[in-house]
Design an enzyme around this catalytic site. Structure first.
Site, PDB file in Angstrom:
ATOM      1  CB  CYS A  94     -68.111  28.491  95.155  1.00 38.19           C
ATOM      2  SG  CYS A  94     -68.381  29.608  93.898  1.00 38.19           S
ATOM      3  CD  GLN A 117     -60.577  33.236  93.172  1.00 40.66           C
ATOM      4  OE1 GLN A 117     -61.433  32.215  93.220  1.00 40.66           O
ATOM      5  NE2 GLN A 117     -61.204  34.441  93.305  1.00 40.66           N
ATOM      6  CG  HIS A 128     -67.862  31.548  99.048  1.00 33.49           C
ATOM      7  ND1 HIS A 128     -68.074  31.239  97.675  1.00 33.49           N
ATOM      8  CD2 HIS A 128     -69.209  31.642  99.430  1.00 33.49           C
ATOM      9  CE1 HIS A 128     -69.229  30.927  97.388  1.00 33.49           C
ATOM     10  NE2 HIS A 128     -70.105  31.013  98.424  1.00 33.49           N
ATOM     11  CG  ASP A 140     -61.585  29.855  95.938  1.00 35.52           C
ATOM     12  OD1 ASP A 140     -62.115  30.723  96.846  1.00 35.52           O
ATOM     13  OD2 ASP A 140     -62.586  29.699  94.944  1.00 35.52           O
ATOM     14  NE  ARG A 200     -63.625  35.069  88.179  1.00 34.71           N
ATOM     15  CZ  ARG A 200     -63.541  35.438  89.521  1.00 34.71           C
ATOM     16  NH1 ARG A 200     -63.654  36.635  89.546  1.00 34.71           N
ATOM     17  NH2 ARG A 200     -63.739  34.494  90.543  1.00 34.71           N
ATOM     18  CG  HIS A 234     -65.565  27.089  98.414  1.00 28.35           C
ATOM     19  ND1 HIS A 234     -64.862  26.949  97.307  1.00 28.35           N
ATOM     20  CD2 HIS A 234     -66.208  28.453  98.181  1.00 28.35           C
ATOM     21  CE1 HIS A 234     -64.914  28.050  96.470  1.00 28.35           C
ATOM     22  NE2 HIS A 234     -65.684  28.777  97.005  1.00 28.35           N
ATOM     23  CE  LYS A 252     -68.362  42.147  98.745  1.00 30.11           C
ATOM     24  NZ  LYS A 252     -67.844  42.226  97.639  1.00 30.11           N
TER      25      LYS A 252
END
Length: 648
Positions: free
Chosen positions: A344, A391, A520, A393, A373, A395, A474
């Site tokens: 992000c 991911q 997200h 992922d 991570r 946005h 979320k």
RNA sequence: GCCGGCUUAGCUCAGUGGUAGAGCAGCGGUUUUGUAAACCGUUGGUCGGGGGUUCAAGUCCCUCAGCCGGCACCA
């Protein structure tokens, strides 16, 4: 008072009647079988006086009552376990021992220098068995708080003392706690809310399973206690079946299947990061391709952002303060840099590098981003919890007015994705936490938007109140692995915070700068975790389009190898993942090896096939399905792959 | 990270403080095979790493790492 039985019959009982009286009034067989009684949804000991008032709907709990009955004897077993431990390990302090799904546990503080392991189980189980055979009644007693405190102080049971003190301290002002209930069986007295079965002998089969550490009250700043897990059933047979189920579930463990299928492996040189062999990489890439295709159809645009960023970016995003312990940080030319643990901030930076108009929104940025991570060592778990992953992922930058529609779109997308795999997932809505930013009005609006999106799609969901991120509510998508452990896959989070921190803007129709809202979202979550879950879900038998090896050509004798190679090349040309097994082995052997590799299609070729230009098709598990021309087979498998068929 | 356990050949596992083993896989040969294991031979080991105890350590002790089961964590 009149009570109502499940079949609609009325049962009249005198004032002061107990659950046991109720069961006896219905019939002597039930009286013997009864374990507890449920009154208006509340389960009580048989010995307790039935409450008056209320609707008076009663139901006798027996062995046949399923989970509720098992919960009773598992809770009983936990008490018997603690009873045995107190005898075997003088000085042990006991804390709590509840029934849980599939069993029970008890947390203990063992005396200084004492540890236990599974080798100690037979001794403990033998002692438990003695208490069960002794048929000790469970007797409930309500005692004043001071009495209970004196008792446990006298015994040096400080955890029980703390539990009682907290019960008193946390009681609501209008309902102060004056008494607590104690349950006695044999010599053992435990602070316990109940209920319990009448006697210990109702535990027909039990087993201690594992020993683990667990923080007192789940607080990592407190002492770590010793937790023993066990289970109990109404028969040895059910217990054995349960243990066999656990054993079989291990066969579906992705950590076993991955290497077996030649997909991936782990190495000490990079804990928590998979090494993907070519077949596993093919599976991985199929999933990336799927998200890319489905995203394109839904208006997502692909972007690429850097892996390593200056600490200033992480300071802007807030990660430097809140997440620094979980980032891999490095330094060069006197700059502190960190590998990205999330996409992000990079996406916000990318957004800010160009001007935006309301006409651009919603902007749905997608990136199958590689993340690192610094996960604590104890958390790593095959592909399901790793330090390096990618991911799916996105946005989404949009206006407040667009939130509702965008969230609905994300959920529909998620639904479409999971349907392709036949996955049964759970949706969870997490609402405002105590520590949060933003006005209540904004939260009302955000939560309502998520809730409406869930409901508009008719999706069932669990509500996790207070579990949202500090910047917004979320929706998480969860699924369980082969052993029933729950893992989060997808997520959809509303975020008003990060656009603020990055000073993101768009020019509205009114020619004024506005702040976009950010959503997200990840659907599969991480590809790694998703593949792990898929492997366990399918027991390694992935749908053809995902199978690491889709077909294997098996020549019957060496003289068929050339024909087989031709078939293989024909399939390769059609983009099918195929191998030729030209080893000097019997067909039986080649078939066995291919079956163990769970290859969906085995193509047997011998004299007959060679003469007619056919392949003998054997399907994994189904067996020989007859011969077809090579062209017909290519058309069939290509069709299955193209439409991503779940089953052959 | 914390508690407990585990770590012997590529895999699955044997192995009283006294000469490191089996099956499978691999490799070589023989066999030319019709729907879940042909036969014979053979390579392969710093017994997870390091340190210690001992005449002697795969075995006992310490330590580090990885893994397994949990706990906490999962922004």
């Amino acid at each position: 008072m009149d009570y109502l039985l499940p079949n609609g019959d009325k049962l009249s009982l005198p004032e002061g009647a107990t659950g046991a009286d109720a069961a006896a009034a219905i019939g002597p067989g039930l009286a013997r079988a009864a374990l507890a009684i449920k009154v208006d949804g509340v389960t009580l000991d048989l010995a307790r006086t039935l409450p008056t008032g209320g609707e008076g709907r009663i139901e006798i709990i027996t062995e046949k009552s399923g989970e509720e009955a098992l919960e009773l004897i598992r809770h009983d077993a936990a008490h018997v376990f603690a009873e045995a431990m107190l005898e075997l390990y003088p000085g042990v302090q006991i804390s709590i021992g509840p029934p849980i799904e599939n069993g029970f546990y008890y947390d203990l503080d063992l005396p200084e220098g004492v540890t236990i392991n599974e080798d100690d189980f037979p001794t403990i189980e033998a002692r438990m068995r003695a208490h069960i055979d002794a048929d000790e009644p469970f007797v409930r007693e309500d005692v004043p708080v001071a009495v209970a405190l004196d008792r446990y102080r006298g015994e040096g049971q400080s955890y029980k003392v703390e539990l009682i003190q907290d019960l008193v301290a946390n009681a609501p002002a209008d309902a102060p706690v004056e008494t607590v209930s104690l349950y006695t069986n044999g010599e053992f007295v435990d602070l316990c809310r109940g209920p319990h079965a009448p006697t210990t002998k109702r535990i027909k089969a039990f087993k201690l399973q594992s020993v683990a550490g667990a923080y007192w009250r789940g607080d990592s700043s407190r002492k770590m206690l010793t937790r023993v897990y066990g289970t109990a059933f109404f028969s040895k047979q059910e217990l054995d079946e349960h243990l066999e189920r656990l054993e079989r579930a291990r066969a579906n463990d992705h950590r076993r299947l991955g290497p077996l299928l030649g997909m991936f492996a782990f190495s000490e040189v990079s804990p928590g990061a998979a090494f993907w062999f070519p077949p596993g990489t093919a599976v991985f890439n199929e999933l990336v391709k799927l998200s890319r295709e489905m995203g394109r159809e839904r208006g997502y645009v692909e972007a690429k952002t850097p892996q390593v960023y200056d600490s200033s970016l992480w300071k802007t995003s807030g990660h430097w303060d809140k997440y620094d312990q979980n980032m891999f940080v490095t330094e060069y030319e006197e700059r502190q840099m960190a590998l990205k643990p999330m996409n992000c901030p990079g996406h916000c930076q990318l957004y800010s590098l160009q001007p935006h108009s309301y006409r651009d929104l919603p902007l749905r940025l997608w990136e199958p981003g590689l993340l690192h991570r610094r996960e604590p060592s104890g958390t790593l778990h095959g592909l399901l919890r790793v330090r390096h992953f990618a991911q799916d992922d996105s946005h989404i930058y949009c206006t407040e007015d667009q939130i509702q529609e965008e969230v609905a779109g994300v959920l529909q997308f998620a639904f479409d994705t999971y349907r392709l795999f036949g996955l049964d997932v759970r949706f969870e809505l997490s609402t405002r936490p105590e520590q949060r930013i933003g006005s209540d009005e904004l939260w009302d609006k955000s939560e309502a938007a998520l809730q409406r999106a869930l409901e508009s799609l008719g999706l069932e969901y669990d509500l996790n109140e207070g579990d949202g991120a500090f910047y917004g509510p979320k929706i998480d998508i969860h699924m369980t692995d082969s052993l029933g452990r729950s893992w989060q896959l997808g997520t959809c989070q509303l975020d008003y915070n990060m656009p603020e921190r990055f000073g993101l803007t768009y020019t509205g129709a009114d020619n004024v700068e506005h702040r976009p809202v950010m959503i997200h979202r990840a659907l599969m979550g991480s590809y790694e975790r998703f593949i792990g879950i898929l492997l366990e879900h399918f027991g390694g038998e992935l749908p053809v389009w995902l199978a690491p090896l889709q077909a294997i050509v098996l020549p019957i004798a060496d003289r068929h190898n050339a024909y087989g190679a031709g078939i293989r090349d024909q399939l390769l040309a059609a983009n099918i993942r195929v191998e030729l097994d030209d080893r000097t082995e019997s067909v039986g052997r080649k078939i066995r090896d291919a079956e163990l590799r769970k290859v969906p299609f085995m193509l047997v070729v011998g004299d007959r096939e060679q003469e007619t230009g056919q392949v003998g098709v054997r399907e994994h598990r189904s067996g020989d399905t007859g011969a077809v021309t090579a062209e017909a087979f290519v058309a069939r498998i290509s069709g299955l792959i193209e439409r991503r068929a779940l089953r052959i």
